[in-house]
Design an enzyme around this catalytic site. Structure first.
Site, PDB file in Angstrom:
ATOM      1  N   ASN A   2       0.883  -1.169   0.000  1.00  0.00           N
ATOM      2  CA  ASN A   2       0.000   0.000   0.000  1.00  0.00           C
ATOM      3  C   ASN A   2       0.921   1.219   0.000  1.00  0.00           C
ATOM      4  OD1 ASN A   2      -1.789   2.051   0.470  1.00  0.00           O
ATOM      5  ND2 ASN A   2      -2.421   1.358   2.517  1.00  0.00           N
ATOM      6  N   TRP A   3       1.059   1.793  -1.161  1.00  0.00           N
ATOM      7  CA  TRP A   3       2.028   2.896  -1.294  1.00  0.00           C
ATOM      8  C   TRP A   3       1.501   4.194  -0.677  1.00  0.00           C
ATOM      9  CZ3 TRP A   3       4.759   2.609  -6.788  1.00  0.00           C
ATOM     10  CH2 TRP A   3       5.386   1.359  -6.907  1.00  0.00           C
ATOM     11  N   LYS A   4       0.192   4.239  -0.383  1.00  0.00           N
ATOM     12  CA  LYS A   4      -0.423   5.443   0.210  1.00  0.00           C
ATOM     13  C   LYS A   4      -0.153   6.664  -0.680  1.00  0.00           C
ATOM     14  CE  LYS A   4      -0.285   3.228   4.669  1.00  0.00           C
ATOM     15  NZ  LYS A   4      -0.299   3.344   6.114  1.00  0.00           N
ATOM     16  N   GLY A  42       1.814   1.972  10.844  1.00  0.00           N
ATOM     17  CA  GLY A  42       2.834   3.021  10.766  1.00  0.00           C
ATOM     18  C   GLY A  42       3.491   3.340  12.104  1.00  0.00           C
ATOM     19  N   GLU A  78      -6.336  -4.796   9.928  1.00  0.00           N
ATOM     20  CA  GLU A  78      -5.278  -3.840  10.245  1.00  0.00           C
ATOM     21  C   GLU A  78      -5.614  -3.090  11.537  1.00  0.00           C
ATOM     22  OE1 GLU A  78      -2.931  -2.664   6.465  1.00  0.00           O
ATOM     23  OE2 GLU A  78      -4.594  -1.278   6.721  1.00  0.00           O
ATOM     24  N   GLY A 111       2.474  -1.240   4.349  1.00  0.00           N
ATOM     25  CA  GLY A 111       2.642   0.181   4.052  1.00  0.00           C
ATOM     26  C   GLY A 111       4.111   0.547   3.924  1.00  0.00           C
ATOM     27  N   GLY A 112       4.687   1.022   5.029  1.00  0.00           N
ATOM     28  CA  GLY A 112       6.061   1.537   5.026  1.00  0.00           C
ATOM     29  C   GLY A 112       7.069   0.629   4.331  1.00  0.00           C
ATOM     30  N   GLU A 147      -7.225   5.029   7.263  1.00  0.00           N
ATOM     31  CA  GLU A 147      -6.877   6.434   6.986  1.00  0.00           C
ATOM     32  C   GLU A 147      -7.999   7.114   6.210  1.00  0.00           C
ATOM     33  OE1 GLU A 147      -3.060   5.592   5.236  1.00  0.00           O
ATOM     34  OE2 GLU A 147      -2.328   4.989   7.212  1.00  0.00           O
ATOM     35  N   SER A 164       2.576  -2.461  10.358  1.00  0.00           N
ATOM     36  CA  SER A 164       4.004  -2.602  10.654  1.00  0.00           C
ATOM     37  C   SER A 164       4.569  -3.981  10.301  1.00  0.00           C
ATOM     38  CB  SER A 164       4.289  -2.236  12.116  1.00  0.00           C
ATOM     39  OG  SER A 164       3.911  -0.885  12.358  1.00  0.00           O
ATOM     40  N   HIS A 208      -9.799   1.635   4.031  1.00  0.00           N
ATOM     41  CA  HIS A 208      -8.593   1.770   4.861  1.00  0.00           C
ATOM     42  C   HIS A 208      -8.885   2.730   6.023  1.00  0.00           C
ATOM     43  CE1 HIS A 208      -4.533   2.725   6.140  1.00  0.00           C
ATOM     44  NE2 HIS A 208      -4.155   1.613   5.531  1.00  0.00           N
TER      45      HIS A 208
HETATM   46  P1  PGA Z   1       2.284   0.054   7.733  1.00  0.00           P
HETATM   47  O1  PGA Z   1       0.884   0.364   6.994  1.00  0.00           O
HETATM   48  O2  PGA Z   1       2.792  -1.244   7.159  1.00  0.00           O
HETATM   49  O3  PGA Z   1       3.153   1.211   7.419  1.00  0.00           O
HETATM   50  O4  PGA Z   1       1.972  -0.069   9.200  1.00  0.00           O
HETATM   51  C1  PGA Z   1      -0.014  -0.662   6.710  1.00  0.00           C
HETATM   52  C2  PGA Z   1      -1.252  -0.102   6.053  1.00  0.00           C
HETATM   53  O5  PGA Z   1      -1.702   0.991   6.436  1.00  0.00           O
HETATM   54  O6  PGA Z   1      -1.811  -0.738   5.150  1.00  0.00           O
END
Ligand code: PGA
Length: 247
Positions: free
Chosen positions: A9-11, A172, A166, A233-234, A96, A212, A94
Site C-alpha cells: 500500500n504505497w499510500k 505506521g 489492520e 505500508g512503510g 486512513e 508494521s 482503509h
Molecule cells: P504500515 O501500513 O505497514 O506502514 O503499518 C499498513 C497499512 O496501512 O496498510
C-alpha cells in the site's frame, strides 16, 4: 490451498517517475515468489506501474474508488478508470480513509458492491483502535465493520475478495500485533464469513494482516493458519518489500 497475497500500500507516496523507479527496484526482488504480489498505488501512478510490471506476475491495484459510475464528482476515481488503466485490485475502507476522509461503513459497502460489479477485486480493510482493544470489543467491532461492508455481496463474490485486518494502533507505528493477536482476529473473521456464507466461502476468502509488517516479522505472521499474507505500508516503499513478498 489459498494462495498467499502480499499487497504493498504505497499510500500518498511516489510521483509517476518515482513510482516507475520503485517498481523497477522491486520487480527483481519479488521474482520467483510463490505468493501473489500486488502493488496498490496512487491513481495517478497506475498506468506507469502497469507498464513497468508488464511481463511479470505482479498485479496492480488502486487505493480507493468512488461508488458512482461517472459524473460530477470532482477529484474522484471510478472503478472503470482503474480497470481501464490496468488495475485488478482496489483497497477499500482503509482506516486512513475512514478517519481523514470520513468514510462510513455504508460508503464502504457501496464501494465494495461497485468494485465487484465492475470486476475489481476489493481488499477490504477493517481494524480496531487501541481504545477499542482495551475495551475488549475488538472482535465485535471487526464483525460489525465486515457485516456492513458485505451487505448485498453474494457468496460467489465474497470468495474472490481479500479482507485485510489492520489494527489501527499497529499502522505506521512500528508496533506490530503479536502473531497470536493477529491470528485470533483473522480466525474470527473467517468464522464470521462461514456464518454468513458457509464453509466453501470461508475456505476461499483470503485474509491479510496489516500493520508494521516488515522483513523480520512477515514470515511468522504469514505462517499462521488464517493469515493469508499481508497489506504492507512503510516496508512496501523500499527493498525490504522483496523479503516480505517472498516470506
Ligand atoms: P504500515 O501500513 O505497514 O506502514 O503499518 C499498513 C497499512 O496501512 O496498510
Amino acid at each position: 490451498m489459498r494462495k498467499k497475497i502480499i499487497a504493498g500500500n504505497w499510500k500518498m507516496n511516489m510521483t509517476p517517475s518515482e513510482a516507475k523507479a520503485l517498481a523497477e527496484l522491486l520487480i527483481p526482488l519479488v521474482k520467483g515468489t510463490k505468493n501473489e504480489v500486488v502493488f496498490c498505488v496512487p491513481a495517478i501512478d497506475v498506468t506507469t506501474v502497469v507498464k513497468a510490471v508488464k511481463g511479470t506476475k505482479i498485479q496492480v491495484g488502486g487505493e480507493n474508488i468512488y461508488f458512482e459510475d461517472k459524473g460530477a464528482y470532482t477529484g474522484e476515481t471510478s472503478a472503470d478508470m482503474l480497470l481501464d488503466a490496468g488495475a485488478k485490485y482496489v483497497i477499500l475502507g482503509h482506516s486512513e480513509r475512514r478517519e481523514y476522509f470520513k468514510e462510513t461503513d455504508e460508503d464502504i459497502n457501496k464501494k465494495v458492491l461497485k468494485a465487484l460489479e465492475k470486476g475489481l477485486t476489493p481488499i477490504l480493510c477493517c481494524g480496531e483502535s487501541l481504545t477499542q482493544r482495551e475495551q475488549g470489543i475488538t472482535i465485535d467491532w471487526i464483525r460489525m465493520q465486515i457485516k456492513i461492508a458485505l451487505q448485498g455481496v453474494t457468496a460467489e463474490q465474497a470468495q474472490k475478495m481479500v479482507i485485510a485486518y489492520e489494527p489501527i494502533w499497529a499502522i505506521g507505528t512500528g508496533k506490530t500485533a503479536s502473531t497470536e493477536q493477529a491470528e485470533e482476529v483473522c480466525r474470527a473473521i473467517r468464522v464470521l464469513i462461514r456464518e454468513l456464507y458457509g464453509q466453501k466461502t470461508a475456505n476461499a476468502i483470503r485474509i491479510q494482516y496489516g500493520g508494521s509488517v516488515n522483513a523480520k516479522n512477515a514470515a511468522e505472521l504469514f505462517s499462521q493458519p488464517d493469515i493469508d499474507g499481508g497489506l504492507v505500508g512503510g516496508a512496501s516503499l523500499k527493498a525490504d518489500f522483496g523479503a516480505v513478498a517472498t516470506a
